[in-house]
Design a protein around this motif. Structure first.
Motif, PDB file in Angstrom:
ATOM      1  N   ALA A   2      39.546 -34.476  -1.611  1.00 40.92           N
ATOM      2  CA  ALA A   2      38.318 -35.108  -2.101  1.00 40.92           C
ATOM      3  C   ALA A   2      37.081 -34.404  -1.539  1.00 40.92           C
ATOM      4  O   ALA A   2      36.106 -34.179  -2.267  1.00 40.92           O
ATOM      5  N   ASP A  23      36.645 -31.157  -3.331  1.00 35.19           N
ATOM      6  CA  ASP A  23      36.133 -31.399  -4.674  1.00 35.19           C
ATOM      7  C   ASP A  23      34.623 -31.660  -4.637  1.00 35.19           C
ATOM      8  O   ASP A  23      33.867 -31.153  -5.474  1.00 35.19           O
ATOM      9  N   VAL A  24      34.164 -32.428  -3.662  1.00 37.88           N
ATOM     10  CA  VAL A  24      32.732 -32.693  -3.512  1.00 37.88           C
ATOM     11  C   VAL A  24      31.985 -31.384  -3.236  1.00 37.88           C
ATOM     12  O   VAL A  24      30.951 -31.114  -3.848  1.00 37.88           O
ATOM     13  N   THR A  41      31.891 -29.292  -6.436  1.00 36.60           N
ATOM     14  CA  THR A  41      30.968 -29.873  -7.416  1.00 36.60           C
ATOM     15  C   THR A  41      29.527 -29.631  -6.995  1.00 36.60           C
ATOM     16  O   THR A  41      28.676 -29.292  -7.825  1.00 36.60           O
ATOM     17  N   ARG A  42      29.251 -29.773  -5.719  1.00 40.77           N
ATOM     18  CA  ARG A  42      27.900 -29.521  -5.208  1.00 40.77           C
ATOM     19  C   ARG A  42      27.493 -28.072  -5.488  1.00 40.77           C
ATOM     20  O   ARG A  42      26.368 -27.801  -5.934  1.00 40.77           O
ATOM     21  N   GLU A  52      27.997 -37.086 -11.646  1.00 43.11           N
ATOM     22  CA  GLU A  52      29.399 -36.803 -11.316  1.00 43.11           C
ATOM     23  C   GLU A  52      29.558 -36.563  -9.819  1.00 43.11           C
ATOM     24  O   GLU A  52      30.504 -37.058  -9.197  1.00 43.11           O
ATOM     25  N   LEU A  53      28.614 -35.830  -9.234  1.00 43.52           N
ATOM     26  CA  LEU A  53      28.653 -35.576  -7.790  1.00 43.52           C
ATOM     27  C   LEU A  53      28.539 -36.882  -7.015  1.00 43.52           C
ATOM     28  O   LEU A  53      29.273 -37.096  -6.046  1.00 43.52           O
ATOM     29  N   GLU A  96      29.461 -39.854  -7.982  1.00 51.96           N
ATOM     30  CA  GLU A  96      30.730 -40.582  -8.129  1.00 51.96           C
ATOM     31  C   GLU A  96      31.797 -40.020  -7.193  1.00 51.96           C
ATOM     32  O   GLU A  96      32.532 -40.779  -6.554  1.00 51.96           O
ATOM     33  N   LYS A  97      31.880 -38.703  -7.126  1.00 53.72           N
ATOM     34  CA  LYS A  97      32.884 -38.074  -6.259  1.00 53.72           C
ATOM     35  C   LYS A  97      32.573 -38.333  -4.786  1.00 53.72           C
ATOM     36  O   LYS A  97      33.486 -38.572  -3.985  1.00 53.72           O
ATOM     37  N   THR A  98      31.294 -38.305  -4.439  1.00 54.04           N
ATOM     38  CA  THR A  98      30.899 -38.571  -3.055  1.00 54.04           C
ATOM     39  C   THR A  98      31.226 -40.014  -2.679  1.00 54.04           C
ATOM     40  O   THR A  98      31.757 -40.275  -1.598  1.00 54.04           O
ATOM     41  N   ALA A 115      33.548 -41.924  -4.039  1.00 56.10           N
ATOM     42  CA  ALA A 115      35.006 -42.060  -3.957  1.00 56.10           C
ATOM     43  C   ALA A 115      35.531 -41.502  -2.640  1.00 56.10           C
ATOM     44  O   ALA A 115      36.428 -42.090  -2.017  1.00 56.10           O
ATOM     45  N   THR A 116      34.954 -40.391  -2.190  1.00 54.48           N
ATOM     46  CA  THR A 116      35.360 -39.796  -0.918  1.00 54.48           C
ATOM     47  C   THR A 116      34.996 -40.722   0.234  1.00 54.48           C
ATOM     48  O   THR A 116      35.785 -40.940   1.150  1.00 54.48           O
TER      49      THR A 116
END
Length: 129
Positions: free
Chosen positions: A58, A61-62, A65-66, A89-90, A92-94, A96-97
């Motif tokens: 995760a 992935d962050v 994406t960044r 999207e970033l 959301e991923k942040t 979730a992490t």
């Protein structure tokens, strides 16, 4: 105390690189883990080993994406609308992490005594992921 072992790895937003690659940081956290009684240490390690691969993926992935968002914003074909979608999207991923990190922190906190949790918060300056 044992939470220090994991929280450093969990706080993706606070670290540029992967904290597991920082030997000095990890050695300090491993010393704190070693101070726990054996059964407690085993339970904490089990939580870490179950969550760490997901958390690392995760975090990676962050980071990716960044980087993609930054590269896009340098592009001649920049569009505020597209950049905003990428930033969403970033976020959301942040989030979730962070949720994964906080869940692991709570799982570990459940294995600590009240005094160990107090000590952990002192060492982390009271900050949470």
């Amino acid at each position: 105390i044992a939470l220090n072992v994991t929280l450093g790895s969990m706080l993706a937003a606070r670290y540029v690189g992967n904290p597991f690659e920082n030997k000095r940081y990890m050695l300090a956290r491993m010393e704190q883990l070693q101070s726990l009684p054996q059964e407690q240490r085993r339970k904490v390690r089990e939580i870490i080993s179950q969550t760490r691969p997901k958390l690392r993926a995760a975090m990676e992935d962050v980071r990716n994406t960044r980087k993609q968002v930054a590269e896009y914003m340098k592009n001649d074909n920049y569009s505020r609308e597209e950049a905003n979608l990428s930033l969403a999207e970033l976020r959301e991923k942040t989030t979730a992490t962070q949720l994964l990190a906080q869940t692991m922190m709570l799982d570990i906190a459940d294995k600590l005594t009240p005094n160990q949790r107090v000590e952990f918060l002192k060492r982390e300056g009271g900050r949470l992921p």
